[in-house]
Scaffold this motif. Structure first.
Motif, PDB file in Angstrom:
ATOM      1  N   LEU A 147      -3.120   3.183  12.301  1.00  0.00           N
ATOM      2  CA  LEU A 147      -2.411   2.039  11.719  1.00  0.00           C
ATOM      3  C   LEU A 147      -3.210   0.757  11.942  1.00  0.00           C
ATOM      4  O   LEU A 147      -3.847   0.586  12.975  1.00  0.00           O
ATOM      5  CB  LEU A 147      -1.029   1.885  12.346  1.00  0.00           C
ATOM      6  CG  LEU A 147      -0.046   3.029  12.114  1.00  0.00           C
ATOM      7  CD1 LEU A 147       1.211   2.821  12.932  1.00  0.00           C
ATOM      8  CD2 LEU A 147       0.277   3.165  10.638  1.00  0.00           C
ATOM      9  N   SER A 148      -3.133  -0.152  10.980  1.00  0.00           N
ATOM     10  CA  SER A 148      -3.836  -1.421  11.136  1.00  0.00           C
ATOM     11  C   SER A 148      -2.916  -2.534  11.633  1.00  0.00           C
ATOM     12  O   SER A 148      -3.374  -3.474  12.264  1.00  0.00           O
ATOM     13  CB  SER A 148      -4.496  -1.841   9.817  1.00  0.00           C
ATOM     14  OG  SER A 148      -3.520  -2.022   8.812  1.00  0.00           O
ATOM     15  N   GLN A 149      -1.607  -2.417  11.354  1.00  0.00           N
ATOM     16  CA  GLN A 149      -0.682  -3.440  11.839  1.00  0.00           C
ATOM     17  C   GLN A 149       0.759  -2.989  11.710  1.00  0.00           C
ATOM     18  O   GLN A 149       1.075  -2.068  10.972  1.00  0.00           O
ATOM     19  CB  GLN A 149      -0.871  -4.746  11.088  1.00  0.00           C
ATOM     20  CG  GLN A 149      -0.493  -4.683   9.615  1.00  0.00           C
ATOM     21  CD  GLN A 149      -0.760  -5.996   8.913  1.00  0.00           C
ATOM     22  OE1 GLN A 149      -1.745  -6.669   9.191  1.00  0.00           O
ATOM     23  NE2 GLN A 149       0.119  -6.384   8.016  1.00  0.00           N
ATOM     24  N   SER A 178       0.826  -1.200   0.000  1.00  0.00           N
ATOM     25  CA  SER A 178       0.000   0.000   0.000  1.00  0.00           C
ATOM     26  C   SER A 178       0.861   1.251   0.000  1.00  0.00           C
ATOM     27  O   SER A 178       0.407   2.313  -0.380  1.00  0.00           O
ATOM     28  CB  SER A 178      -0.952  -0.010   1.190  1.00  0.00           C
ATOM     29  OG  SER A 178      -0.219  -0.003   2.387  1.00  0.00           O
ATOM     30  N   GLY A 179       2.125   1.153   0.426  1.00  0.00           N
ATOM     31  CA  GLY A 179       3.094   2.236   0.319  1.00  0.00           C
ATOM     32  C   GLY A 179       2.699   3.501   1.047  1.00  0.00           C
ATOM     33  O   GLY A 179       3.311   3.856   2.038  1.00  0.00           O
ATOM     34  N   ALA A 180       1.693   4.173   0.561  1.00  0.00           N
ATOM     35  CA  ALA A 180       1.276   5.427   1.180  1.00  0.00           C
ATOM     36  C   ALA A 180       0.868   5.175   2.611  1.00  0.00           C
ATOM     37  O   ALA A 180       0.072   4.295   2.902  1.00  0.00           O
ATOM     38  CB  ALA A 180       0.120   6.035   0.397  1.00  0.00           C
ATOM     39  N   GLY A 181       1.444   5.906   3.505  1.00  0.00           N
ATOM     40  CA  GLY A 181       1.095   5.773   4.905  1.00  0.00           C
ATOM     41  C   GLY A 181       1.909   4.738   5.654  1.00  0.00           C
ATOM     42  O   GLY A 181       1.752   4.597   6.852  1.00  0.00           O
ATOM     43  N   PHE A 196      -3.986  -4.304  14.828  1.00  0.00           N
ATOM     44  CA  PHE A 196      -4.751  -3.378  15.649  1.00  0.00           C
ATOM     45  C   PHE A 196      -6.194  -3.335  15.166  1.00  0.00           C
ATOM     46  O   PHE A 196      -6.456  -3.059  13.994  1.00  0.00           O
ATOM     47  CB  PHE A 196      -4.129  -1.982  15.586  1.00  0.00           C
ATOM     48  CG  PHE A 196      -2.629  -1.988  15.780  1.00  0.00           C
ATOM     49  CD1 PHE A 196      -2.072  -2.535  16.929  1.00  0.00           C
ATOM     50  CD2 PHE A 196      -1.786  -1.488  14.812  1.00  0.00           C
ATOM     51  CE1 PHE A 196      -0.698  -2.562  17.113  1.00  0.00           C
ATOM     52  CE2 PHE A 196      -0.413  -1.508  14.978  1.00  0.00           C
ATOM     53  CZ  PHE A 196       0.142  -2.047  16.132  1.00  0.00           C
ATOM     54  N   ASP A 197      -7.124  -3.581  16.092  1.00  0.00           N
ATOM     55  CA  ASP A 197      -8.541  -3.498  15.729  1.00  0.00           C
ATOM     56  C   ASP A 197      -8.954  -2.031  15.644  1.00  0.00           C
ATOM     57  O   ASP A 197      -8.156  -1.123  15.893  1.00  0.00           O
ATOM     58  CB  ASP A 197      -9.417  -4.294  16.707  1.00  0.00           C
ATOM     59  CG  ASP A 197      -9.352  -3.763  18.133  1.00  0.00           C
ATOM     60  OD1 ASP A 197      -8.970  -2.588  18.348  1.00  0.00           O
ATOM     61  OD2 ASP A 197      -9.693  -4.522  19.050  1.00  0.00           O
TER      62      ASP A 197
END
Length: 145
Positions: A122-124, A21-24, A92-93
């Motif tokens: 962030l998701s993980q 996903s690169g961005a972020g 991360f939920d």
């Protein structure tokens, strides 16, 4: 040696795909070694002599916490086997994504911590292999998205 380098490059390529996903995406790498000033003790019982045997410490761990690391709210990663290597992944939920998350590097078995706050949302985070430096030491790191 060449086979190890090839495996490391393949794993890094997989990580690049995993986090395509690169961005972020955020990458943090712990310094392989930190230098210490002499220890300053607040109190010493009479008759005891103060000495210090080491002036530097190598990184020996990395972890993610909810809130600053002083609060000791360590998050447990899941360990996954990817191409023969065990990789730690912190997921991360929705609730955790809005909380204050920190990444910390441990030195001297938790004697010293270097920490950075992670961006929210962030998701993980996944640990990543890091190159060996000129002193033959390897840091530790994560990529988060």
């Amino acid at each position: 040696m060449q086979q190890k380098t090839s495996r490391l490059l393949k794993l890094l390529a997989f990580d690049a795909l995993f986090f395509a996903s690169g961005a972020g995406a955020v990458e943090l790498v712990c310094p392989a070694r930190i230098e210490l000033d002499p220890v300053a003790l607040q109190t010493v019982s009479e008759g005891w002599a103060i000495s210090q045997r080491c002036t530097s410490l190598s990184v020996d761990g990395a972890f993610v916490t909810e809130g600053p690391p002083q609060r000791r709210m360590d998050l447990r990663p899941g360990d996954y086997k990817i191409r023969g290597h065990v990789v730690s992944v912190w997921r991360f939920d929705e609730i955790a994504r809005q909380k204050e998350l920190w990444f910390s590097c441990s030195y001297g078995k938790w004697l010293v911590l270097l920490s950075k706050q992670l961006p929210t949302g962030l998701s993980q985070c996944q640990d990543i292999p890091t190159p060996i430096d000129k002193n033959g030491l390897r840091g530790m790191g994560v990529v988060c998205k």
